[in-house]
Design a protein around this motif. Structure first.
Motif, PDB file in Angstrom:
ATOM      1  N   ARG A  94       0.816  -1.217   0.000  1.00  0.00           N
ATOM      2  CA  ARG A  94       0.000   0.000   0.000  1.00  0.00           C
ATOM      3  C   ARG A  94       0.852   1.271   0.000  1.00  0.00           C
ATOM      4  NH1 ARG A  94      -4.951  -1.459   4.227  1.00  0.00           N
ATOM      5  NH2 ARG A  94      -5.662  -3.351   3.135  1.00  0.00           N
ATOM      6  N   GLY A  95       1.735   1.316  -0.963  1.00  0.00           N
ATOM      7  CA  GLY A  95       2.540   2.528  -1.115  1.00  0.00           C
ATOM      8  C   GLY A  95       3.891   2.470  -0.448  1.00  0.00           C
ATOM      9  N   GLY A  96       4.281   1.276   0.065  1.00  0.00           N
ATOM     10  CA  GLY A  96       5.602   1.152   0.671  1.00  0.00           C
ATOM     11  C   GLY A  96       6.707   1.410  -0.331  1.00  0.00           C
ATOM     12  N   MET A  97       6.408   1.161  -1.601  1.00  0.00           N
ATOM     13  CA  MET A  97       7.311   1.516  -2.698  1.00  0.00           C
ATOM     14  C   MET A  97       6.528   2.374  -3.675  1.00  0.00           C
ATOM     15  SD  MET A  97       9.418  -1.958  -3.538  1.00  0.00           S
ATOM     16  CE  MET A  97      10.339  -2.839  -2.291  1.00  0.00           C
ATOM     17  N   GLY A  98       7.247   2.990  -4.607  1.00  0.00           N
ATOM     18  CA  GLY A  98       6.589   3.861  -5.571  1.00  0.00           C
ATOM     19  C   GLY A  98       6.681   3.335  -6.986  1.00  0.00           C
ATOM     20  N   GLY A  99       5.997   4.033  -7.886  1.00  0.00           N
ATOM     21  CA  GLY A  99       6.022   3.646  -9.290  1.00  0.00           C
ATOM     22  C   GLY A  99       7.416   3.730  -9.882  1.00  0.00           C
ATOM     23  N   GLY A 100       8.228   4.654  -9.364  1.00  0.00           N
ATOM     24  CA  GLY A 100       9.604   4.777  -9.849  1.00  0.00           C
ATOM     25  C   GLY A 100      10.407   3.522  -9.589  1.00  0.00           C
ATOM     26  N   ASP A 101      10.175   2.879  -8.434  1.00  0.00           N
ATOM     27  CA  ASP A 101      10.868   1.632  -8.115  1.00  0.00           C
ATOM     28  C   ASP A 101      10.470   0.520  -9.084  1.00  0.00           C
ATOM     29  OD1 ASP A 101      12.136   2.735  -5.827  1.00  0.00           O
ATOM     30  OD2 ASP A 101      10.303   2.463  -4.681  1.00  0.00           O
ATOM     31  N   ILE A 102       9.185   0.487  -9.445  1.00  0.00           N
ATOM     32  CA  ILE A 102       8.716  -0.519 -10.408  1.00  0.00           C
ATOM     33  C   ILE A 102       9.419  -0.338 -11.743  1.00  0.00           C
ATOM     34  CG2 ILE A 102       6.719  -1.374 -11.700  1.00  0.00           C
ATOM     35  CD1 ILE A 102       4.940  -0.437  -9.400  1.00  0.00           C
ATOM     36  N   ARG A 103       9.461   0.906 -12.216  1.00  0.00           N
ATOM     37  CA  ARG A 103      10.074   1.181 -13.517  1.00  0.00           C
ATOM     38  C   ARG A 103      11.581   0.947 -13.493  1.00  0.00           C
ATOM     39  NH1 ARG A 103       5.683   4.738 -13.251  1.00  0.00           N
ATOM     40  NH2 ARG A 103       6.824   6.345 -12.099  1.00  0.00           N
ATOM     41  N   LEU A 104      12.217   1.250 -12.357  1.00  0.00           N
ATOM     42  CA  LEU A 104      13.660   1.026 -12.243  1.00  0.00           C
ATOM     43  C   LEU A 104      13.983  -0.459 -12.278  1.00  0.00           C
ATOM     44  CD1 LEU A 104      16.573   1.863 -11.763  1.00  0.00           C
ATOM     45  CD2 LEU A 104      16.059   2.022  -9.303  1.00  0.00           C
ATOM     46  N   ILE A 105      13.236  -1.268 -11.521  1.00  0.00           N
ATOM     47  CA  ILE A 105      13.519  -2.703 -11.495  1.00  0.00           C
ATOM     48  C   ILE A 105      13.205  -3.337 -12.852  1.00  0.00           C
ATOM     49  CG2 ILE A 105      11.324  -3.714 -10.732  1.00  0.00           C
ATOM     50  CD1 ILE A 105      14.771  -4.467  -9.203  1.00  0.00           C
ATOM     51  N   ALA A 106      12.191  -2.816 -13.548  1.00  0.00           N
ATOM     52  CA  ALA A 106      11.882  -3.316 -14.890  1.00  0.00           C
ATOM     53  C   ALA A 106      13.028  -2.977 -15.847  1.00  0.00           C
ATOM     54  CB  ALA A 106      10.570  -2.707 -15.384  1.00  0.00           C
ATOM     55  N   LEU A 107      13.562  -1.774 -15.720  1.00  0.00           N
ATOM     56  CA  LEU A 107      14.702  -1.360 -16.540  1.00  0.00           C
ATOM     57  C   LEU A 107      15.901  -2.273 -16.302  1.00  0.00           C
ATOM     58  CD1 LEU A 107      16.164   0.816 -18.350  1.00  0.00           C
ATOM     59  CD2 LEU A 107      16.756   1.971 -16.210  1.00  0.00           C
ATOM     60  N   LEU A 108      16.178  -2.554 -15.036  1.00  0.00           N
ATOM     61  CA  LEU A 108      17.312  -3.422 -14.711  1.00  0.00           C
ATOM     62  C   LEU A 108      17.061  -4.859 -15.146  1.00  0.00           C
ATOM     63  CD1 LEU A 108      18.215  -1.970 -11.197  1.00  0.00           C
ATOM     64  CD2 LEU A 108      19.495  -1.701 -13.332  1.00  0.00           C
ATOM     65  N   GLY A 109      15.793  -5.279 -15.097  1.00  0.00           N
ATOM     66  CA  GLY A 109      15.456  -6.600 -15.607  1.00  0.00           C
ATOM     67  C   GLY A 109      15.742  -6.703 -17.091  1.00  0.00           C
ATOM     68  N   PHE A 110      15.445  -5.627 -17.813  1.00  0.00           N
ATOM     69  CA  PHE A 110      15.725  -5.586 -19.245  1.00  0.00           C
ATOM     70  C   PHE A 110      17.228  -5.605 -19.505  1.00  0.00           C
ATOM     71  CE2 PHE A 110      16.108  -3.310 -23.368  1.00  0.00           C
ATOM     72  CZ  PHE A 110      15.358  -4.180 -24.146  1.00  0.00           C
ATOM     73  N   PHE A 111      17.978  -4.963 -18.639  1.00  0.00           N
ATOM     74  CA  PHE A 111      19.436  -4.912 -18.807  1.00  0.00           C
ATOM     75  C   PHE A 111      20.080  -6.264 -18.473  1.00  0.00           C
ATOM     76  CE2 PHE A 111      23.771  -4.212 -17.459  1.00  0.00           C
ATOM     77  CZ  PHE A 111      24.255  -3.284 -18.370  1.00  0.00           C
ATOM     78  N   PHE A 112      19.742  -6.831 -17.320  1.00  0.00           N
ATOM     79  CA  PHE A 112      20.435  -8.020 -16.820  1.00  0.00           C
ATOM     80  C   PHE A 112      19.840  -9.334 -17.309  1.00  0.00           C
ATOM     81  CE2 PHE A 112      21.776  -4.987 -13.484  1.00  0.00           C
ATOM     82  CZ  PHE A 112      23.137  -5.253 -13.457  1.00  0.00           C
ATOM     83  N   GLY A 113      18.530  -9.348 -17.610  1.00  0.00           N
ATOM     84  CA  GLY A 113      17.864 -10.617 -17.871  1.00  0.00           C
ATOM     85  C   GLY A 113      17.289 -11.179 -16.574  1.00  0.00           C
TER      86      GLY A 113
END
Length: 250
Positions: A166-185
Protein backbone atom coordinates in the motif's frame (compact mmCIF):
# COMPACT_ATOMS: atom_id res chain seq x y z
CA UNK A 1 45.44 3.73 -18.83
CA UNK A 2 44.18 3.37 -15.26
CA UNK A 3 44.79 7.09 -14.68
CA UNK A 4 42.87 8.00 -17.84
CA UNK A 5 39.91 5.84 -16.81
CA UNK A 6 39.86 7.33 -13.31
CA UNK A 7 40.07 10.93 -14.55
CA UNK A 8 37.32 10.20 -17.08
CA UNK A 9 35.18 8.93 -14.22
CA UNK A 10 35.84 12.12 -12.22
CA UNK A 11 34.91 14.35 -15.17
CA UNK A 12 31.72 12.42 -15.89
CA UNK A 13 31.01 12.43 -12.15
CA UNK A 14 31.05 16.23 -12.29
CA UNK A 15 28.44 16.10 -15.05
CA UNK A 16 26.37 13.67 -12.99
CA UNK A 17 26.19 16.32 -10.26
CA UNK A 18 24.70 18.71 -12.79
CA UNK A 19 22.08 16.10 -13.69
CA UNK A 20 21.32 15.43 -10.02
CA UNK A 21 20.74 19.12 -9.35
CA UNK A 22 18.87 20.12 -12.51
CA UNK A 23 16.72 17.17 -13.56
CA UNK A 24 14.38 17.24 -10.51
CA UNK A 25 13.88 20.96 -11.18
CA UNK A 26 12.97 20.31 -14.81
CA UNK A 27 15.96 22.37 -15.99
CA UNK A 28 18.19 21.75 -19.01
CA UNK A 29 21.39 19.86 -18.21
CA UNK A 30 23.36 21.77 -20.87
CA UNK A 31 22.12 25.35 -20.54
CA UNK A 32 22.78 27.70 -18.83
CA UNK A 33 26.48 27.00 -18.14
CA UNK A 34 27.53 25.91 -14.66
CA UNK A 35 26.94 28.55 -12.01
CA UNK A 36 26.79 28.91 -8.24
CA UNK A 37 23.36 27.83 -7.05
CA UNK A 38 23.41 30.55 -4.38
CA UNK A 39 24.75 33.71 -6.08
CA UNK A 40 24.23 32.55 -9.73
CA UNK A 41 27.75 33.63 -10.69
CA UNK A 42 28.95 31.77 -13.78
CA UNK A 43 31.78 29.44 -12.81
CA UNK A 44 35.16 29.65 -14.48
CA UNK A 45 37.34 26.76 -15.60
CA UNK A 46 39.31 26.83 -12.35
CA UNK A 47 36.04 26.27 -10.46
CA UNK A 48 35.08 23.20 -12.47
CA UNK A 49 38.03 20.86 -11.95
CA UNK A 50 36.59 17.74 -10.27
CA UNK A 51 37.56 17.37 -6.58
CA UNK A 52 40.53 19.78 -6.96
CA UNK A 53 38.30 22.87 -7.18
CA UNK A 54 36.41 21.78 -4.07
CA UNK A 55 39.64 21.38 -2.12
CA UNK A 56 41.16 24.58 -3.53
CA UNK A 57 38.15 26.63 -2.46
CA UNK A 58 37.86 24.79 0.88
CA UNK A 59 34.38 23.57 0.08
CA UNK A 60 32.96 27.03 -0.53
CA UNK A 61 31.91 29.15 -3.51
CA UNK A 62 34.83 31.38 -4.52
CA UNK A 63 32.46 34.29 -5.15
CA UNK A 64 29.90 34.34 -2.34
CA UNK A 65 31.41 31.98 0.23
CA UNK A 66 28.39 29.67 0.33
CA UNK A 67 29.27 26.16 1.53
CA UNK A 68 29.28 23.51 -1.22
CA UNK A 69 27.75 20.13 -0.42
CA UNK A 70 30.08 17.18 0.09
CA UNK A 71 27.88 15.42 -2.43
CA UNK A 72 29.86 17.00 -5.28
CA UNK A 73 33.33 15.56 -4.57
CA UNK A 74 31.79 12.33 -3.26
CA UNK A 75 29.89 11.64 -6.49
CA UNK A 76 32.97 12.51 -8.56
CA UNK A 77 35.30 10.26 -6.57
CA UNK A 78 32.79 7.41 -6.35
CA UNK A 79 32.17 7.50 -10.09
CA UNK A 80 35.92 7.54 -10.76
CA UNK A 81 36.52 4.54 -8.49
CA UNK A 82 33.63 2.59 -10.01
CA UNK A 83 35.02 3.27 -13.50
CA UNK A 84 38.44 2.03 -12.38
CA UNK A 85 37.03 -1.17 -10.84
CA UNK A 86 34.95 -1.87 -13.94
CA UNK A 87 38.03 -1.39 -16.11
CA UNK A 88 39.94 -3.90 -13.96
CA UNK A 89 37.13 -6.43 -14.37
CA UNK A 90 36.16 -6.03 -18.03
CA UNK A 91 39.13 -4.30 -19.69
CA UNK A 92 38.55 -2.22 -22.81
CA UNK A 93 35.45 -3.95 -24.11
CA UNK A 94 31.84 -3.45 -25.09
CA UNK A 95 30.80 -4.75 -21.67
CA UNK A 96 32.86 -2.01 -20.05
CA UNK A 97 30.95 0.68 -21.95
CA UNK A 98 27.60 -0.88 -20.97
CA UNK A 99 28.46 -1.04 -17.30
CA UNK A 100 30.04 2.42 -17.19
CA UNK A 101 26.79 3.81 -18.54
CA UNK A 102 24.61 1.81 -16.15
CA UNK A 103 26.56 2.63 -13.00
CA UNK A 104 26.60 6.36 -13.76
CA UNK A 105 22.86 6.22 -14.43
CA UNK A 106 22.33 4.47 -11.10
CA UNK A 107 24.36 7.09 -9.24
CA UNK A 108 22.12 9.86 -10.59
CA UNK A 109 18.97 7.88 -9.79
CA UNK A 110 20.13 7.01 -6.26
CA UNK A 111 21.08 10.53 -5.21
CA UNK A 112 17.91 12.06 -6.67
CA UNK A 113 15.76 9.41 -5.00
CA UNK A 114 17.55 9.93 -1.67
CA UNK A 115 17.19 13.71 -1.81
CA UNK A 116 13.75 14.08 -3.39
CA UNK A 117 12.07 10.64 -3.06
CA UNK A 118 11.46 10.50 -6.81
CA UNK A 119 12.94 8.65 -9.77
CA UNK A 120 12.29 10.90 -12.78
CA UNK A 121 10.75 9.19 -15.81
CA UNK A 122 13.06 11.16 -18.11
CA UNK A 123 16.10 9.36 -16.67
CA UNK A 124 14.46 5.95 -16.90
CA UNK A 125 13.34 6.52 -20.51
CA UNK A 126 16.83 7.69 -21.47
CA UNK A 127 18.26 4.61 -19.77
CA UNK A 128 15.83 2.25 -21.46
CA UNK A 129 16.45 3.50 -25.01
CA UNK A 130 20.23 3.54 -24.48
CA UNK A 131 20.16 -0.03 -23.15
CA UNK A 132 17.93 -1.03 -26.08
CA UNK A 133 20.62 0.28 -28.44
CA UNK A 134 23.22 -1.81 -26.60
CA UNK A 135 21.01 -4.87 -26.98
CA UNK A 136 20.41 -4.29 -30.69
CA UNK A 137 24.14 -3.92 -31.34
CA UNK A 138 24.65 -7.49 -30.11
CA UNK A 139 21.25 -8.85 -31.05
CA UNK A 140 20.29 -12.47 -30.51
CA UNK A 141 16.85 -13.99 -30.02
CA UNK A 142 17.89 -15.68 -26.76
CA UNK A 143 19.33 -12.45 -25.35
CA UNK A 144 16.29 -10.42 -26.36
CA UNK A 145 13.89 -12.98 -24.83
CA UNK A 146 15.94 -13.00 -21.63
CA UNK A 147 15.75 -9.21 -21.45
CA UNK A 148 12.00 -9.09 -22.09
CA UNK A 149 11.38 -11.74 -19.43
CA UNK A 150 13.51 -9.75 -17.01
CA UNK A 151 11.53 -6.58 -17.69
CA UNK A 152 8.16 -8.34 -17.28
CA UNK A 153 9.10 -10.36 -14.19
CA UNK A 154 10.68 -7.39 -12.45
CA UNK A 155 7.80 -5.07 -13.21
CA UNK A 156 5.19 -7.66 -12.18
CA UNK A 157 6.81 -8.64 -8.88
CA UNK A 158 7.39 -5.05 -7.79
CA UNK A 159 3.87 -4.06 -8.86
CA UNK A 160 2.49 -6.77 -6.58
CA UNK A 161 4.74 -5.56 -3.74
CA UNK A 162 3.52 -1.96 -4.21
CA UNK A 163 -0.11 -3.10 -4.08
CA UNK A 164 0.42 -5.34 -1.04
CA UNK A 165 2.50 -2.76 0.84
CA UNK A 166 0.00 0.00 0.00
CA UNK A 167 2.54 2.53 -1.12
CA UNK A 168 5.60 1.15 0.67
CA UNK A 169 7.31 1.52 -2.70
CA UNK A 170 6.59 3.86 -5.57
CA UNK A 171 6.02 3.65 -9.29
CA UNK A 172 9.60 4.78 -9.85
CA UNK A 173 10.87 1.63 -8.11
CA UNK A 174 8.72 -0.52 -10.41
CA UNK A 175 10.07 1.18 -13.52
CA UNK A 176 13.66 1.03 -12.24
CA UNK A 177 13.52 -2.70 -11.49
CA UNK A 178 11.88 -3.32 -14.89
CA UNK A 179 14.70 -1.36 -16.54
CA UNK A 180 17.31 -3.42 -14.71
CA UNK A 181 15.46 -6.60 -15.61
CA UNK A 182 15.73 -5.59 -19.25
CA UNK A 183 19.44 -4.91 -18.81
CA UNK A 184 20.43 -8.02 -16.82
CA UNK A 185 17.86 -10.62 -17.87
CA UNK A 186 15.63 -12.61 -15.54
CA UNK A 187 18.21 -14.80 -13.74
CA UNK A 188 20.44 -11.96 -12.63
CA UNK A 189 17.35 -9.88 -11.88
CA UNK A 190 16.12 -12.42 -9.32
CA UNK A 191 19.50 -12.22 -7.58
CA UNK A 192 19.41 -8.42 -7.78
CA UNK A 193 15.96 -8.23 -6.18
CA UNK A 194 16.97 -10.59 -3.36
CA UNK A 195 20.07 -8.49 -2.68
CA UNK A 196 18.07 -5.26 -2.74
CA UNK A 197 15.68 -6.56 -0.05
CA UNK A 198 18.56 -7.78 2.14
CA UNK A 199 20.49 -4.51 1.74
CA UNK A 200 17.35 -2.44 2.24
CA UNK A 201 16.44 -4.31 5.44
CA UNK A 202 19.98 -4.00 6.80
CA UNK A 203 20.31 -0.26 6.24
CA UNK A 204 16.74 0.44 7.35
CA UNK A 205 17.40 -1.30 10.68
CA UNK A 206 20.63 0.69 11.10
CA UNK A 207 18.84 3.98 10.39
CA UNK A 208 16.09 3.10 12.86
CA UNK A 209 18.53 2.02 15.58
CA UNK A 210 20.54 5.23 15.17
CA UNK A 211 17.26 7.18 15.21
CA UNK A 212 18.15 8.83 11.91
CA UNK A 213 14.77 7.62 10.65
CA UNK A 214 11.59 6.62 12.46
CA UNK A 215 9.00 4.00 11.58
CA UNK A 216 6.84 6.75 10.09
CA UNK A 217 9.57 8.08 7.78
CA UNK A 218 9.78 7.12 4.12
CA UNK A 219 13.07 5.45 3.20
CA UNK A 220 13.82 5.58 -0.55
CA UNK A 221 14.36 2.12 -2.03
CA UNK A 222 16.11 3.25 -5.24
CA UNK A 223 19.59 3.43 -3.64
CA UNK A 224 19.23 -0.13 -2.33
CA UNK A 225 18.26 -1.37 -5.79
CA UNK A 226 21.27 0.45 -7.23
CA UNK A 227 23.70 -1.04 -4.70
CA UNK A 228 22.30 -4.50 -5.48
CA UNK A 229 22.76 -3.84 -9.21
CA UNK A 230 26.42 -2.89 -8.72
CA UNK A 231 27.04 -6.03 -6.65
CA UNK A 232 25.36 -8.05 -9.40
CA UNK A 233 27.68 -6.53 -12.01
CA UNK A 234 30.79 -7.58 -10.11
CA UNK A 235 29.70 -10.81 -8.44
CA UNK A 236 26.43 -11.89 -10.09
CA UNK A 237 27.83 -14.82 -12.06
CA UNK A 238 29.82 -16.04 -9.05
CA UNK A 239 26.85 -15.87 -6.68
CA UNK A 240 24.51 -17.63 -9.13
CA UNK A 241 27.09 -20.39 -9.77
CA UNK A 242 27.60 -20.82 -6.03
CA UNK A 243 23.84 -21.10 -5.49
CA UNK A 244 23.42 -23.69 -8.26
CA UNK A 245 26.40 -25.78 -7.14
CA UNK A 246 25.39 -25.68 -3.47
CA UNK A 247 21.70 -26.53 -3.84
CA UNK A 248 21.80 -28.86 -6.82
CA UNK A 249 24.94 -30.78 -5.84
CA UNK A 250 24.10 -30.93 -2.15
Amino acid sequence: MNFVIFITGLIIGSFLNVCIYRIPKGESIVYPPSHCTNCNTRLKAIDLIPVFSYLLNKGRCRYCGERISLQYPFVEIFNGLIYLLLFYKFGLSFNLIKYLFLTSLLIVISVIDYKHQIIPNSILLFGFFTILIFKLLYYSKAELLNSILGLLIGGLIFSIIVIVSRGGMGGGDIRLIALLGFFFGWKHLLLLMLLSFVIGAFFSIILLLLKIKSMKDFIPFGPFISIAAIITIFYGDTLISYYINYFFNW
